[in-house]
Design an enzyme around this catalytic site. Structure first.
Site, mmCIF file in Angstrom:
data_model
loop_
_atom_site.group_PDB
_atom_site.id
_atom_site.type_symbol
_atom_site.label_atom_id
_atom_site.label_comp_id
_atom_site.label_asym_id
_atom_site.label_seq_id
_atom_site.Cartn_x
_atom_site.Cartn_y
_atom_site.Cartn_z
ATOM 1 N N SER A 1 102.229 28.001 -94.713
ATOM 2 C CA SER A 1 101.544 28.001 -96.005
ATOM 3 C C SER A 1 102.418 28.701 -97.035
ATOM 4 O O SER A 1 103.181 29.617 -96.691
ATOM 5 C CB SER A 1 100.225 28.766 -95.857
ATOM 6 O OG SER A 1 99.699 29.072 -97.126
ATOM 7 N N TYR B 1 96.006 36.461 -93.191
ATOM 8 C CA TYR B 1 96.562 35.098 -93.251
ATOM 9 C C TYR B 1 98.017 35.136 -93.710
ATOM 10 O O TYR B 1 98.892 34.512 -93.120
ATOM 11 C CB TYR B 1 95.713 34.267 -94.206
ATOM 12 C CG TYR B 1 96.042 32.796 -94.231
ATOM 13 C CD1 TYR B 1 95.714 31.970 -93.161
ATOM 14 C CD2 TYR B 1 96.663 32.214 -95.342
ATOM 15 C CE1 TYR B 1 95.997 30.607 -93.194
ATOM 16 C CE2 TYR B 1 96.942 30.857 -95.382
ATOM 17 C CZ TYR B 1 96.605 30.055 -94.297
ATOM 18 O OH TYR B 1 96.879 28.702 -94.338
HETATM 19 P P1 NAP Z 1 90.634 23.347 -90.979
HETATM 20 O O1 NAP Z 1 90.004 22.148 -91.552
HETATM 21 O O2 NAP Z 1 89.918 24.643 -91.011
HETATM 22 O O3 NAP Z 1 91.081 22.997 -89.484
HETATM 23 C C1 NAP Z 1 91.639 23.974 -88.660
HETATM 24 C C2 NAP Z 1 91.831 23.371 -87.297
HETATM 25 O O4 NAP Z 1 92.389 24.378 -86.435
HETATM 26 C C3 NAP Z 1 90.500 22.925 -86.639
HETATM 27 O O5 NAP Z 1 90.718 21.773 -85.879
HETATM 28 C C4 NAP Z 1 90.187 24.110 -85.733
HETATM 29 O O6 NAP Z 1 89.357 23.808 -84.639
HETATM 30 C C5 NAP Z 1 91.602 24.429 -85.263
HETATM 31 N N1 NAP Z 1 91.686 25.720 -84.563
HETATM 32 C C6 NAP Z 1 91.399 26.951 -85.025
HETATM 33 N N2 NAP Z 1 91.573 27.863 -84.054
HETATM 34 C C7 NAP Z 1 91.995 27.183 -82.951
HETATM 35 C C8 NAP Z 1 92.332 27.553 -81.640
HETATM 36 N N3 NAP Z 1 92.271 28.825 -81.214
HETATM 37 N N4 NAP Z 1 92.750 26.581 -80.769
HETATM 38 C C9 NAP Z 1 92.817 25.301 -81.162
HETATM 39 N N5 NAP Z 1 92.460 24.885 -82.391
HETATM 40 C C10 NAP Z 1 92.068 25.808 -83.281
HETATM 41 O O7 NAP Z 1 92.006 23.667 -91.706
HETATM 42 P P2 NAP Z 1 93.146 22.741 -92.324
HETATM 43 O O8 NAP Z 1 93.107 22.938 -93.791
HETATM 44 O O9 NAP Z 1 93.136 21.389 -91.746
HETATM 45 O O10 NAP Z 1 94.414 23.571 -91.815
HETATM 46 C C11 NAP Z 1 95.367 23.076 -90.894
HETATM 47 C C12 NAP Z 1 96.599 23.953 -91.007
HETATM 48 O O11 NAP Z 1 97.124 23.863 -92.350
HETATM 49 C C13 NAP Z 1 96.329 25.433 -90.755
HETATM 50 O O12 NAP Z 1 97.383 25.983 -89.996
HETATM 51 C C14 NAP Z 1 96.303 26.023 -92.148
HETATM 52 O O13 NAP Z 1 96.634 27.389 -92.147
HETATM 53 C C15 NAP Z 1 97.325 25.171 -92.864
HETATM 54 N N6 NAP Z 1 97.177 25.144 -94.321
HETATM 55 C C16 NAP Z 1 96.067 24.603 -94.897
HETATM 56 C C17 NAP Z 1 95.982 24.596 -96.292
HETATM 57 C C18 NAP Z 1 94.807 23.992 -97.019
HETATM 58 O O14 NAP Z 1 94.778 24.059 -98.267
HETATM 59 N N7 NAP Z 1 93.857 23.361 -96.354
HETATM 60 C C19 NAP Z 1 97.005 25.155 -97.091
HETATM 61 C C20 NAP Z 1 98.111 25.697 -96.448
HETATM 62 C C21 NAP Z 1 98.192 25.687 -95.068
HETATM 63 P P3 NAP Z 1 87.724 23.905 -84.731
HETATM 64 O O15 NAP Z 1 87.252 22.619 -85.346
HETATM 65 O O16 NAP Z 1 87.312 24.096 -83.315
HETATM 66 O O17 NAP Z 1 87.417 25.099 -85.592
#
Ligand code: NAP
Length: 242
Positions: A150, A165
């Protein structure tokens, strides 16, 4: 005929991870969509199978070594290879644990347990997945590892707030460089990336990007040619500052 590439995506049941699974499968890869909740993963994979995409699901909680080991056994038995690993699973615990009632998650209120939770999933989870799957990549002389980081972990643009984070994503970036260095010359390219602010459960509905846009750079880095970059930080397919 060349064997199809096998890709593993962590946190593939929703958000950016689910879209990465879709796009990789559209690129003719066999995708193992992993999720910590087995049923959620099965449902997500089923939806992609209905689009006639080659996706299978498997349970994986990245914080549990036994869960990682079970996935290793499954992949060895069913495919005997792992070509691409997307460390996407991530949490942003500051807002839910670090401060009460929607208060600004200041470093001065940060609890060490909250920071530990972020590190355990976002950093150690990715580290343990690399330790588990790099041996298979080495055997085939091919690997592409993408760590979903990120801009909040970018030292050159560091701000206040969300310390758990931010610290975890900065550490994930450092891990990327360590891995890339130790794997140089092995045709295993390791990069980290920022997807931008994406509409997911984590990003919220005010986010400016779609999951398709958020997933694009991960797919780009998964399909780098053999002489491609390694140990770099990307956004929108372009290298950015640490
Ligand atoms: P999200 O919708 O909250 O999805 C997170 C995913 O990670 C879900 O599938 C969740 O599973 C899974 N997860 C969490 N803990 C886990 C564990 N211990 N073992 C296996 N799976 C686990 O978030 P997202 O926005 O798609 O984020 C995906 C990645 O992009 C993350 O690394 C995040 O930090 C990064 N990111 C996102 C943004 C943004 O704006 N959205 C910006 C920068 C970076 P559950 O469904 O079981 O909870």
């Amino acid at each position: 005929m060349a064997q199809e590439r096998v890709a593993i995506v962590t946190g593939g049941n929703r958000g950016i991870g689910l879209e990465v699974c879709r796009q990789l499968a559209r690129n003719d890869m066999v995708v193992i969509l992993t999720s910590r909740n087995k049923e959620a993963g099965q449902k997500a994979a089923h939806d992609l199978q209905k689009e006639e995409l080659p996706v299978v699901s498997h349970q994986l909680d990245v914080v549990h070594p036994a869960s990682i080991e079970q996935l290793v056994m499954f992949v060895k038995k069913e495919y005997g290879r792992c070509d691409i690993l997307i460390n996407n699973a991530g949490i942003l615990p500051d807002t839910t644990e670090g401060s009460a009632g929607g208060e600004f998650p200041s470093v001065f209120k940060a609890k060490s347990e909250t920071i530990t939770r972020a590190m355990t999933t976002n950093v150690y989870g990715s580290l343990h997945m690399c330790q588990a799957f790099v041996p298979m990549m080495k055997k085939n002389g091919y690997g592409r590892i993408v760590n979903i980081s990120s801009g909040m972990g970018q030292l050159s643009d560091m701000n206040g707030g969300y310390p758990a984070y931010r610290l975890s994503k900065t550490a994930l970036n450092a891990l990327t460089r360590i891995l890339a260095e130790e794997l140089s010359g092995e045709n295993i390219l390791v990069n980290t990336m920022c997807p931008g602010w994406v509409k997911t459960r984590m990003g919220g509905e005010n986010a400016t990007r779609s999951v398709e846009e958020g997933a694009d750079t991960a797919v780009f880095l998964s399909t780098l040619p053999d002489n491609g970059p390694s140990g770099k930080f990307f956004r929108d397919r372009k290298e950015i500052l640490w």
